[in-house]
Motif scaffolding. Structure first.
Motif, short mmCIF file in Angstrom:
data_model
loop_
_atom_site.label_atom_id
_atom_site.label_comp_id
_atom_site.label_asym_id
_atom_site.label_seq_id
_atom_site.Cartn_x
_atom_site.Cartn_y
_atom_site.Cartn_z
N LEU A 111 0.81 -1.22 0.00
CA LEU A 111 0.00 0.00 0.00
C LEU A 111 0.85 1.27 0.00
N ASP A 112 2.17 1.08 0.10
CA ASP A 112 3.11 2.20 0.12
C ASP A 112 2.76 3.16 1.26
N CYS A 113 2.58 2.59 2.45
CA CYS A 113 2.26 3.39 3.63
C CYS A 113 3.45 4.26 4.01
N SER A 114 3.18 5.51 4.26
CA SER A 114 4.24 6.43 4.67
C SER A 114 4.58 6.20 6.14
N ARG A 115 5.69 6.78 6.55
CA ARG A 115 6.11 6.68 7.95
C ARG A 115 5.03 7.26 8.87
N ASP A 116 4.46 8.39 8.49
CA ASP A 116 3.43 9.04 9.31
C ASP A 116 2.17 8.17 9.43
N GLU A 117 1.79 7.52 8.32
CA GLU A 117 0.61 6.65 8.36
C GLU A 117 0.85 5.45 9.27
N LEU A 118 2.06 4.90 9.21
CA LEU A 118 2.38 3.77 10.09
C LEU A 118 2.44 4.20 11.54
N LEU A 119 2.99 5.37 11.81
CA LEU A 119 3.01 5.88 13.19
C LEU A 119 1.60 6.09 13.72
N LYS A 120 0.73 6.63 12.88
CA LYS A 120 -0.67 6.82 13.27
C LYS A 120 -1.32 5.48 13.59
N PHE A 121 -1.05 4.50 12.74
CA PHE A 121 -1.61 3.16 12.94
C PHE A 121 -1.11 2.56 14.25
N PHE A 122 0.21 2.63 14.50
CA PHE A 122 0.76 2.03 15.71
C PHE A 122 0.34 2.77 16.97
#
Length: 131
Positions: A111-122
């Motif tokens: 999905l080409d998740c950005s660092r910010d999207e992954l941080l939001k998810f975690f």
């Protein structure tokens, strides 16, 4: 060639919903005079759980950071890219099992998740621990 598709009646759907968790799809099929495949496909297409589901579906949440999950339909390219086959993904998607870290990482990469999207998810995962 005649149309051999048998439409689902309200009573059949009601029976299926009532017994989805406590009866095997084969037993439901026998009771309704349908094939096991017909019953399983109906349940799959209509999101009817066949067995106990996980409390929190992390895969849906991860995909939801990029795409509205209502509109997400995996393609052959998705399966090839992530290395998750259709059966495995459907088990995860319907909450029959939790995704492994490797599966989550493969989907995030696809999905080409950005660092910010992954941080939001975690961070949402950590907040959920205190609920």
């Amino acid at each position: 060639m005649a149309d051999t598709k048998k439409r689902w009646t309200f009573k059949e759907i009601e029976f299926l919903n009532k017994h989805a968790l406590d009866m095997d799809p084969k037993d439901i099929a026998d009771k309704l005079g349908r094939s096991r495949t017909s019953v399983v496909l109906y349940m799959l297409r209509h999101g009817i759980a066949r067995r106990q589901q996980v409390k929190r579906n992390l895969m849906r949440e991860l995909i939801g950071t990029k795409i509205n999950v209502q509109y997400f339909h995996p393609t052959r390219e998705f399966y090839t890219s992530t290395g998750i086959n259709q059966i495995q993904f459907q088990e995860i998607w319907h909450g029959y099992r939790q995704a492994t870290n490797e599966e989550m990482a493969a989907v995030a990469k696809h999905l080409d998740c950005s660092r910010d999207e992954l941080l939001k998810f975690f961070s949402s995962l950590q907040l959920g621990l205190f609920d």
